[in-house]
Design a protein around this motif. Structure first.
Motif, PDB file in Angstrom:
ATOM      1  N   ILE A 144       9.463  -9.262 -10.171  1.00  0.00           N
ATOM      2  CA  ILE A 144      11.049  -9.126 -10.006  1.00  0.00           C
ATOM      3  C   ILE A 144      11.401  -9.298  -8.679  1.00  0.00           C
ATOM      4  O   ILE A 144      12.342  -9.879  -8.164  1.00  0.00           O
ATOM      5  CB  ILE A 144      11.238  -7.649 -10.485  1.00  0.00           C
ATOM      6  N   GLN A 145      10.716  -8.817  -7.480  1.00  0.00           N
ATOM      7  CA  GLN A 145      10.647  -8.718  -6.190  1.00  0.00           C
ATOM      8  C   GLN A 145      10.626 -10.332  -5.615  1.00  0.00           C
ATOM      9  O   GLN A 145      11.173 -10.441  -4.641  1.00  0.00           O
ATOM     10  CB  GLN A 145       9.781  -7.724  -5.473  1.00  0.00           C
ATOM     11  N   GLN A 146      10.134 -10.912  -6.393  1.00  0.00           N
ATOM     12  CA  GLN A 146       9.844 -12.297  -5.815  1.00  0.00           C
ATOM     13  C   GLN A 146      11.013 -13.321  -6.293  1.00  0.00           C
ATOM     14  O   GLN A 146      10.992 -14.494  -5.876  1.00  0.00           O
ATOM     15  CB  GLN A 146       8.473 -12.883  -6.274  1.00  0.00           C
ATOM     16  N   LYS A 147      11.866 -12.704  -7.271  1.00  0.00           N
ATOM     17  CA  LYS A 147      13.042 -13.444  -7.520  1.00  0.00           C
ATOM     18  C   LYS A 147      13.936 -13.985  -6.347  1.00  0.00           C
ATOM     19  O   LYS A 147      14.124 -13.102  -5.727  1.00  0.00           O
ATOM     20  CB  LYS A 147      13.961 -12.828  -8.493  1.00  0.00           C
ATOM     21  N   GLY A 148      14.149 -15.140  -6.098  1.00  0.00           N
ATOM     22  CA  GLY A 148      15.024 -15.580  -4.915  1.00  0.00           C
ATOM     23  C   GLY A 148      14.187 -15.930  -3.667  1.00  0.00           C
ATOM     24  O   GLY A 148      14.555 -16.500  -2.588  1.00  0.00           O
ATOM     25  N   ASN A 149      12.750 -15.598  -3.949  1.00  0.00           N
ATOM     26  CA  ASN A 149      11.909 -16.035  -2.602  1.00  0.00           C
ATOM     27  C   ASN A 149      11.487 -17.465  -2.658  1.00  0.00           C
ATOM     28  O   ASN A 149      10.660 -17.748  -3.612  1.00  0.00           O
ATOM     29  CB  ASN A 149      10.804 -15.075  -2.542  1.00  0.00           C
TER      30      ASN A 149
ATOM     31  N   ASN B 172       9.794 -19.273  -0.978  1.00  0.00           N
ATOM     32  CA  ASN B 172       8.401 -19.140  -0.462  1.00  0.00           C
ATOM     33  C   ASN B 172       7.293 -18.418  -1.437  1.00  0.00           C
ATOM     34  O   ASN B 172       6.266 -18.102  -0.994  1.00  0.00           O
ATOM     35  CB  ASN B 172       8.091 -19.183   0.861  1.00  0.00           C
ATOM     36  N   ALA B 173       7.706 -17.929  -2.478  1.00  0.00           N
ATOM     37  CA  ALA B 173       7.045 -17.030  -3.446  1.00  0.00           C
ATOM     38  C   ALA B 173       5.580 -17.724  -3.843  1.00  0.00           C
ATOM     39  O   ALA B 173       5.336 -18.823  -3.821  1.00  0.00           O
ATOM     40  CB  ALA B 173       7.746 -16.852  -4.726  1.00  0.00           C
TER      41      ALA B 173
ATOM     42  N   GLU C 254       2.388 -22.600   6.659  1.00  0.00           N
ATOM     43  CA  GLU C 254       1.458 -21.668   6.553  1.00  0.00           C
ATOM     44  C   GLU C 254       1.143 -21.456   4.868  1.00  0.00           C
ATOM     45  O   GLU C 254      -0.166 -21.396   4.750  1.00  0.00           O
ATOM     46  CB  GLU C 254       1.601 -20.197   7.143  1.00  0.00           C
ATOM     47  N   SER C 255       1.989 -21.240   4.155  1.00  0.00           N
ATOM     48  CA  SER C 255       1.712 -21.134   2.842  1.00  0.00           C
ATOM     49  C   SER C 255       1.202 -22.513   2.196  1.00  0.00           C
ATOM     50  O   SER C 255       0.425 -22.400   1.388  1.00  0.00           O
ATOM     51  CB  SER C 255       3.079 -20.695   2.042  1.00  0.00           C
TER      52      SER C 255
ATOM     53  N   ASP D 294       0.987 -26.105  -9.380  1.00  0.00           N
ATOM     54  CA  ASP D 294       2.096 -24.724  -9.857  1.00  0.00           C
ATOM     55  C   ASP D 294       1.046 -23.701 -10.302  1.00  0.00           C
ATOM     56  O   ASP D 294       1.568 -22.729 -10.207  1.00  0.00           O
ATOM     57  CB  ASP D 294       3.162 -25.411 -10.836  1.00  0.00           C
ATOM     58  N   SER D 295       0.065 -24.089 -10.971  1.00  0.00           N
ATOM     59  CA  SER D 295      -0.715 -23.088 -11.603  1.00  0.00           C
ATOM     60  C   SER D 295      -1.651 -22.075 -10.391  1.00  0.00           C
ATOM     61  O   SER D 295      -1.763 -21.047 -10.399  1.00  0.00           O
ATOM     62  CB  SER D 295      -1.987 -23.669 -12.635  1.00  0.00           C
ATOM     63  N   ILE D 296      -1.980 -22.846  -9.416  1.00  0.00           N
ATOM     64  CA  ILE D 296      -2.196 -22.202  -8.207  1.00  0.00           C
ATOM     65  C   ILE D 296      -1.429 -21.053  -7.712  1.00  0.00           C
ATOM     66  O   ILE D 296      -1.852 -19.975  -7.578  1.00  0.00           O
ATOM     67  CB  ILE D 296      -2.907 -23.188  -7.163  1.00  0.00           C
ATOM     68  N   ILE D 297      -0.149 -21.563  -7.446  1.00  0.00           N
ATOM     69  CA  ILE D 297       0.855 -20.943  -6.840  1.00  0.00           C
ATOM     70  C   ILE D 297       1.170 -19.701  -7.995  1.00  0.00           C
ATOM     71  O   ILE D 297       1.550 -18.492  -7.402  1.00  0.00           O
ATOM     72  CB  ILE D 297       2.140 -21.578  -6.877  1.00  0.00           C
TER      73      ILE D 297
END
Length: 781
Positions: A340-345, A347-348, A357-358, A412-415
């Motif tokens: 929930i907290q990653q929504k809108g991020n 660079n999640a 860096e990511s 995408d699976s890594i992320i």
């Protein structure tokens, strides 16, 4: 006329002579054929030693302290059972279906053989159980289309079967047979088959379950109850018919079981599934080294996959299960909040990292992946490999609700996987060093990095008790001694630091004169820094070494606040020393190893070391009790009174009333959450965090150890306490008979017990500028 009769008689005699010569020649040929076969002319025959010790791959069993098999190492998942461990109806089903005259013949069933010959094998029944065992052990399949080869192979089966009958009792042959058959689905032998298809041992099989397994023997894949339930049911009913026909069950029982539907409890046994997967993999590495250092008497090396070793571990299967359940219950819930907290991020899941860096983190993970390794071995160029990570493909991914089939790019699976909160959890007995539970992560199949022994993480405030213990040893301080909590700066050059160091308390708040028990309960950074200033980093590092910590620790004052990476394994062992009256006990996970015949090959011994006095260790325990009485661990005591209710993330009220010594820990940016808690006979440590420190909760409300790690400890302990057979203590920690350190402070919740500085006098005492009585009053509750 008489002459004609004589001629006819001579002709008859001639033909009779020819017949008997031919018959004798046939018999001689048969005898010679069998002699040649027994001499190995047509193929190797087993020697006496091989008959005495038939060669078959036997799995190594991993056995818990409560007698449960929690895993195996194998090429063929086979664990032998003895005849007395087989239920009578299982043996009856086998004999009735495969060899009705088994207890009457000596390896070859004459009637069955003649029937097979005269009916050209159409009625079956030629192979006895002994012959089938001979084929399984020494010969292999006789399904060749070449008639000559089939005859030779059948003769060899007969010879071996007769030898087996001479060598073994009927009961031993039955047991050997059940141990050799392949039931597919990675189930070799009746023990594995019972566990995999019905999740029980052979002795607990019901009549219809026994009939299902015996029915599979004719064609294990064709009559597999998992893949072909209809065929399996028909075959089971034939077995039940045969059992009734031979008087092993009544007609009523036959009708009852034949009418019942096929029911199985499929419980696959693989290296990535089951109980204690991370522990089993750690044990595998240990055993690989052990067999090299402990050869057989003939100098050869034990094979952990074939030799049927039995490894008796200190793990308790019940506590292991409770630990895994606690992880699942809490992290599956907390993970929802993380998503929930990653929504809108954009660079999640990374927070406060640049895109570059990511990307560096993701590229590193790509290069460490199995896909990269395999494509490199195939000779693919780096550009080709990188391009493949952007092509969508079908895959199975982990979710807390089970594996999910999806289509996404490998990149995408890594992320996706970097979003998941991971954990390391270990539980051990302080007095014995016996490890009782080991959870290295959330799912071994998808996350194979072990966060108990393999992964060291920053420990945060859980390091502070080591500083307090050093202060007590070096300066003679006690939990009730007072120190002034105020802003503090360590000057440049002190202990080699290149810049002035000014640690701050959480929230920037300072409490004035406090005793050490209150200071540790509130995890006051400035007080810990002042103690470090007095004893120096080297003394603290020396103590942690004595406590079994193996990590490299920089000789920097900042380690006082936990800027050091240590494994869960080492942290739990170090804390256990406080609960064990100052005696360090090296953690152990193997108690005994035997060969497949029960001969003991190894027995472990406890490795202990005196680190500190009973008085000091007890004083540290009292400090840690303060953490759970009114510090960051006080939610363990919360009962839900006052209408606050049940917190959806942490799961309290836990309402523990017994003495608990513990410490939470939270690192910078909420990247690591810790809780280490102890009762007199059990110490358990929990770490929670993401794989990469750049992925974490934004706020300390969710990212602190009290929210991430403590609930797992609490859920686990609550389950352990509900199991009376575990005898987890609710008593007080043992108090030394002649305790010389003042630990009876903080009456009524007071922060200040006395106005001393633990033996520190003169200029040092003056430099701390004791507060006025008005300040003390203001902060005293």
């Amino acid at each position: 006329m008489e002459k004609i009769n004589n001629q006819q008689n001579n002709e008859i005699k001639k033909y009779l002579k020819l017949f008997w010569k031919a018959f004798a020649g046939f018999l001689i040929a048969i005898v010679l054929f069998f002699l040649l076969a027994s001499w190995g002319v047509f193929g190797d025959m087993p020697t006496f030693d091989e008959l005495e010790n038939p060669s078959s791959s036997v799995a190594t069993e991993i056995i818990s302290v409560d007698g449960k098999t929690i895993g195996k190492f194998y090429l063929e998942n086979r664990v032998p059972v003895k005849y007395e461990d087989l239920p009578k109806h299982l043996v009856d089903a086998l004999v009735a279906t495969e060899d009705e005259r088994f207890f009457e013949h000596s390896g070859i069933d004459g009637k069955g053989t003649l029937r097979a010959i005269f009916k050209v094998g159409t009625s079956g029944g030629a192979s006895t159980i002994s012959q089938q065992l001979a084929k399984n052990l020494f010969h292999g399949s006789s399904g060749s289309s070449n008639i000559i080869k089939r005859v030779v192979q059948k003769a060899m089966e007969w010879i071996i079967a007769v030898k087996l009958e001479r060598q073994y009792t009927k009961e031993e042959i039955i047991a050997y047979y059940f141990n050799t058959v392949d039931f597919v689905s990675n189930a070799y032998g009746i023990s594995s088959a019972s566990k995999i298809y019905f999740n029980k041992s052979p002795k607990d099989l019901t009549i219809d379950e026994a009939a299902i397994l015996v029915g599979m023997l004719q064609a294990p894949s064709k009559y597999n109850p998992r893949f072909n339930p209809e065929r399996s049911e028909k075959r089971r009913n034939i077995v039940l018919y045969q059992m009734a026909r031979n008087g092993f069950i009544t007609e009523a029982e036959k009708a009852k079981y034949q009418a019942a539907p096929i029911k199985i409890t499929y419980t696959p046994e693989t290296h990535t599934q089951g109980v204690g997967t991370y522990f089993r993999e750690y044990l595998r590495d240990y055993m690989r080294k052990w067999v090299k250092e402990n050869p057989k008497k003939d100098g050869s090396t034990y094979d952990i996959y074939r030799d049927g070793l039995r490894i008796y571990t200190t793990i308790d299967s019940r506590m292991q299960r409770y630990a895994e359940e606690a992880v699942q219950e809490h992290l599956s819930n907390l993970q929802k909040e993380f998503f929930i907290q990653q929504k809108g991020n954009k660079n999640a899941p990374f927070i406060n990292l640049s895109k570059a860096e990511s990307e560096k983190i993701i590229n590193r993970s790509m290069r460490n992946s199995e896909r990269w390794k395999q494509m490199t071995e195939q000779g693919k160029s780096e550009d080709e490999i990188i391009k493949s990570f952007g092509i969508k493909t079908r895959m199975e991914v982990f979710t807390w609700k089970g594996e999910k089939d999806t289509i996404m790019t490998p990149r995408d699976s890594i992320i996706y996987y970097k979003h998941f909160l991971q954990t390391g959890m270990m539980s051990m007995e302080p007095m014995t060093g016996n490890i009782k539970a080991w959870v290295g992560g959330i799912d071994y199949k998808h996350f194979q990095y072990d966060h108990v022994a393999q992964g060291a993480r920053q420990v945060g405030s859980t390091f502070k008790p080591f500083v307090y213990a050093t202060a007590m040893q070096q300066l003679g301080m006690s939990p009730c001694d007072s120190i002034y909590d105020s802003q503090f700066t360590m000057p440049k050059g002190r202990y080699g630091i290149s810049q002035p160091w000014t640690p701050k308390n959480s929230g920037g708040r300072y409490y004035g004169l406090v005793n050490l028990k209150y200071a540790l309960a509130q995890s006051l950074n400035t007080v810990t820094a002042k103690l470090m200033d007095r004893v120096g980093p080297k003394a603290v590092i020396d103590l942690t070494r004595e406590l079994g910590v193996k990590s490299d620790i920089p000789a920097s004052p900042a380690i006082a606040l936990g800027a050091v990476e240590i494994t869960v394994n080492d942290m739990v062992a170090a804390y256990s020393t406080f609960a064990n009256q100052g005696v360090y006990v090296k953690p152990r996970f193997v108690s005994k190893i035997t060969d497949k015949n029960g001969v003991v090959l190894y027995e472990s011994q406890s490795e202990t070391k005196d680190v500190m006095s009973k008085d000091i260790s007890y004083a540290i325990v009292k400090l840690l009790e303060g953490v759970t009485e009114s510090g960051s661990g006080a939610r363990l005591r919360y009962t839900g009174a006052g209408g606050a209710g049940y917190h959806r993330m942490t799961g309290y009220p836990y309402a523990f009333k017994n003495p608990i010594a513990g410490k939470t820990g939270t690192t910078q940016n909420n990247s690591d959450g810790w809780f280490i808690g102890m009762v007199p006979n059990l110490a358990t440590g929990v770490w929670v965090g993401n794989e990469d420190r750049g992925a974490h909760f934004r706020s300390t409300v969710y990212g602190q150890g009290a929210t991430m790690a403590l609930p797992i400890w609490a859920i686990y302990m609550r389950k352990c306490y509900k199991d009376p057979d575990l005898y987890i203590s609710t008593d007080d920690f043992d108090r030394p008979a002649s305790l010389t350190i003042n630990v009876d402070c903080w009456k009524g919740g007071s922060r200040v017990a006395n106005d001393t500085l633990g033996g520190v006098s003169g200029s040092k005492k003056d430099s701390l500028a004791p507060p006025t009585q008005s300040i003390i009053k203001e902060f005293d509750f």
